[in-house]
Design a protein around this motif. Structure first.
Motif, PDB file in Angstrom:
ATOM      1  N   ASP A 101      43.284  43.821 -18.142  1.00 46.45           N
ATOM      2  CA  ASP A 101      41.871  43.532 -17.844  1.00 46.45           C
ATOM      3  C   ASP A 101      41.166  44.752 -17.253  1.00 46.45           C
ATOM      4  N   ILE A 102      41.864  45.456 -16.368  1.00 40.83           N
ATOM      5  CA  ILE A 102      41.284  46.663 -15.766  1.00 40.83           C
ATOM      6  C   ILE A 102      40.950  47.682 -16.859  1.00 40.83           C
TER       7      ILE A 102
ATOM      8  N   PHE B 175      35.317  63.020 -18.599  1.00 38.30           N
ATOM      9  CA  PHE B 175      36.013  62.439 -17.448  1.00 38.30           C
ATOM     10  C   PHE B 175      36.748  61.163 -17.855  1.00 38.30           C
TER      11      PHE B 175
ATOM     12  N   LYS C 278      40.883  60.522 -18.433  1.00 40.01           N
ATOM     13  CA  LYS C 278      41.551  59.464 -17.665  1.00 40.01           C
ATOM     14  C   LYS C 278      42.251  58.467 -18.599  1.00 40.01           C
TER      15      LYS C 278
ATOM     16  N   MET D 158      39.549  57.827  -6.153  1.00 36.79           N
ATOM     17  CA  MET D 158      39.493  56.472  -6.700  1.00 36.79           C
ATOM     18  C   MET D 158      39.815  56.514  -8.197  1.00 36.79           C
ATOM     19  N   PRO D 159      40.535  55.505  -8.698  1.00 36.23           N
ATOM     20  CA  PRO D 159      40.816  55.489 -10.148  1.00 36.23           C
ATOM     21  C   PRO D 159      39.505  55.411 -10.918  1.00 36.23           C
ATOM     22  N   PHE D 160      39.305  56.287 -11.854  1.00 38.34           N
ATOM     23  CA  PHE D 160      38.068  56.347 -12.642  1.00 38.34           C
ATOM     24  C   PHE D 160      36.827  56.550 -11.754  1.00 38.34           C
ATOM     25  N   GLY D 161      37.041  57.046 -10.515  1.00 37.25           N
ATOM     26  CA  GLY D 161      35.918  57.455  -9.667  1.00 37.25           C
ATOM     27  C   GLY D 161      34.992  56.344  -9.205  1.00 37.25           C
ATOM     28  N   LYS D 162      35.515  55.115  -9.150  1.00 33.21           N
ATOM     29  CA  LYS D 162      34.649  53.991  -8.807  1.00 33.21           C
ATOM     30  C   LYS D 162      35.274  53.081  -7.759  1.00 33.21           C
TER      31      LYS D 162
ATOM     32  N   ILE E  22      46.988  46.232  -3.017  1.00 33.31           N
ATOM     33  CA  ILE E  22      47.828  45.054  -2.792  1.00 33.31           C
ATOM     34  C   ILE E  22      49.239  45.564  -2.538  1.00 33.31           C
TER      35      ILE E  22
ATOM     36  N   LYS F   1      49.666  49.004  -3.708  1.00 30.48           N
ATOM     37  CA  LYS F   1      49.392  49.307  -5.125  1.00 30.48           C
ATOM     38  C   LYS F   1      47.899  49.155  -5.400  1.00 30.48           C
TER      39      LYS F   1
ATOM     40  N   VAL G  48      44.472  48.709  -7.366  1.00 27.49           N
ATOM     41  CA  VAL G  48      43.827  48.162  -8.563  1.00 27.49           C
ATOM     42  C   VAL G  48      42.317  48.269  -8.412  1.00 27.49           C
ATOM     43  N   HIS G  49      41.627  48.304  -9.547  1.00 28.05           N
ATOM     44  CA  HIS G  49      40.166  48.426  -9.518  1.00 28.05           C
ATOM     45  C   HIS G  49      39.566  47.442 -10.495  1.00 28.05           C
ATOM     46  N   GLN G  50      38.244  47.471 -10.621  1.00 25.14           N
ATOM     47  CA  GLN G  50      37.437  46.570 -11.458  1.00 25.14           C
ATOM     48  C   GLN G  50      37.258  45.195 -10.797  1.00 25.14           C
TER      49      GLN G  50
ATOM     50  N   THR H 138      35.718  42.423 -11.565  1.00 26.75           N
ATOM     51  CA  THR H 138      35.952  41.180 -12.308  1.00 26.75           C
ATOM     52  C   THR H 138      37.434  40.944 -12.556  1.00 26.75           C
ATOM     53  N   ALA H 139      38.130  41.984 -12.965  1.00 25.17           N
ATOM     54  CA  ALA H 139      39.562  41.873 -13.241  1.00 25.17           C
ATOM     55  C   ALA H 139      40.318  41.437 -11.986  1.00 25.17           C
TER      56      ALA H 139
ATOM     57  N   TYR I  33      42.325  37.865 -11.255  1.00 24.86           N
ATOM     58  CA  TYR I  33      43.711  37.875 -10.772  1.00 24.86           C
ATOM     59  C   TYR I  33      43.852  37.015  -9.511  1.00 24.86           C
TER      60      TYR I  33
END
Lengths: 203, 203
Positions: free
Chosen positions: A89-90, A128, A132, B46-50, B56, B59, B61-63, B65-66, B70
């Motif tokens: 999903d990510i 970018f 990635k 940050m992963p993908f700069g966001k 968790i 570990k 995780v980003h996004q 909505t995702a 979860y």
């Protein structure tokens, strides 16, 4: 077997992931492609005025990503647990962030502003994201997540013609791990067959 | 119990659904809110700069909505089968389409263009989406999908302060079924407690 009818413009874009997944599932589906001039008549009948729309046994669902995830579950392409499903999903939501970067200039009606926006996107955000994604594919053995094929990989490859058209260059030539990802998807026999027999379209 | 650390700007916006879900799960979490001037130093890590980003058990995780989906699975707020999960996913992705309509003018740097875009959005797409969402909430007994509480409802209500700020008007006043939806969420004891004790922020 359920009956499927997909409704979209006569292009790949956001419907193609659904076509990939239905092909992977070896489901027959009606691939209804309307012409642009029909859109004003069709739009009011679509939920939230948008396509793609999929009818499953006559029940209407929309949203490209949501439908693809649903079909991905049928295809057992959603990872082995909730954590793996999250990684997929990510990746897909991040692909949509990337698509927004590209669509932001592509759909700009003012030509001068479009050029300026495109230049800015290509100078920074576009490479970018691609770097990635290439790194992600490298870490995952030629897939986007969990080192294994998922509906996210099918999604990524299915929308790539659309993205490449908007970008004006083929990122699979430059990024070798994305190329591996593409090859992992397009060499699946059911997907290969779909690609060989699908209607021609630019996007 | 896993440990959670959430990293975001000092606002609700796209992190608030994660805070709602962690509150609903009655999980303790570190709610790390950095100041805007720290962002250039944080962004490269940050992963993908966001952001938002959630750790968790360390570990990352980003996004938004995702992550919310979860956590929704942990909370058993994802519907009773794949079809119901699809209905929730459709509602949330459509909420993001609506958010794009609003963000499209809100983040426009050119003031004259911003006014023009805002006027166009408020004249058509904004009431269109709100009426459709209100209808959806009506058909679903004060929820967005399946006539029952889901992570999609928590998502919708959690981002509403952000959307209302960008719109400049409170849609819960005008749309009675959306108001029912909001009340169904904010009256959950764990959510009520979170709202009463969370830091103040405009967005």
């Amino acid at each position: 077997m359920p009956t499927y009818k997909l409704t979209y413009f006569p292009v790949k874009a956001l419907a193609e992931p659904i076509r990939f997944l239905l092909s992977y599932l070896e489901e027959n589906f009606e691939d209804y492609r309307f012409e642009r001039e029909q859109w004003p008549n069709i739009k009011p009948n679509m939920p939230f005025g948008k396509v793609p729309v999929l009818e499953i046994d006559g029940k209407v669902v929309h949203q490209s990503t949501a439908i693809s995830r649903y079909l991905g579950k049928q295809a057992k392409l959603v990872g082995k647990d909730d954590w793996e499903a999250l990684q997929i999903d990510i990746a897909v939501d991040t692909l949509h962030d990337f698509r927004q970067v590209v669509a932001n200039y592509w759909y700009e009606p003012d030509e001068a502003l479009k050029s300026k926006k495109k230049e800015e996107a290509l100078a920074g955000p576009v490479p970018f994201y691609l770097e990635k994604f290439d790194q992600l594919a490298k870490e995952n053995n030629g897939y986007l997540a969990n080192g294994a094929l998922s509906w996210g990989d099918l999604y990524f490859v299915a929308v790539s013609d659309y993205l490449i058209r908007m970008l004006g260059s083929d990122y699979f030539e430059k990024y070798e791990n994305l190329r591996r990802l593409r090859d992992n998807v397009v060499n699946i026999p059911s997907i290969k067959k779909w690609i060989e027999t699908r209607p021609e379209s630019e996007l």
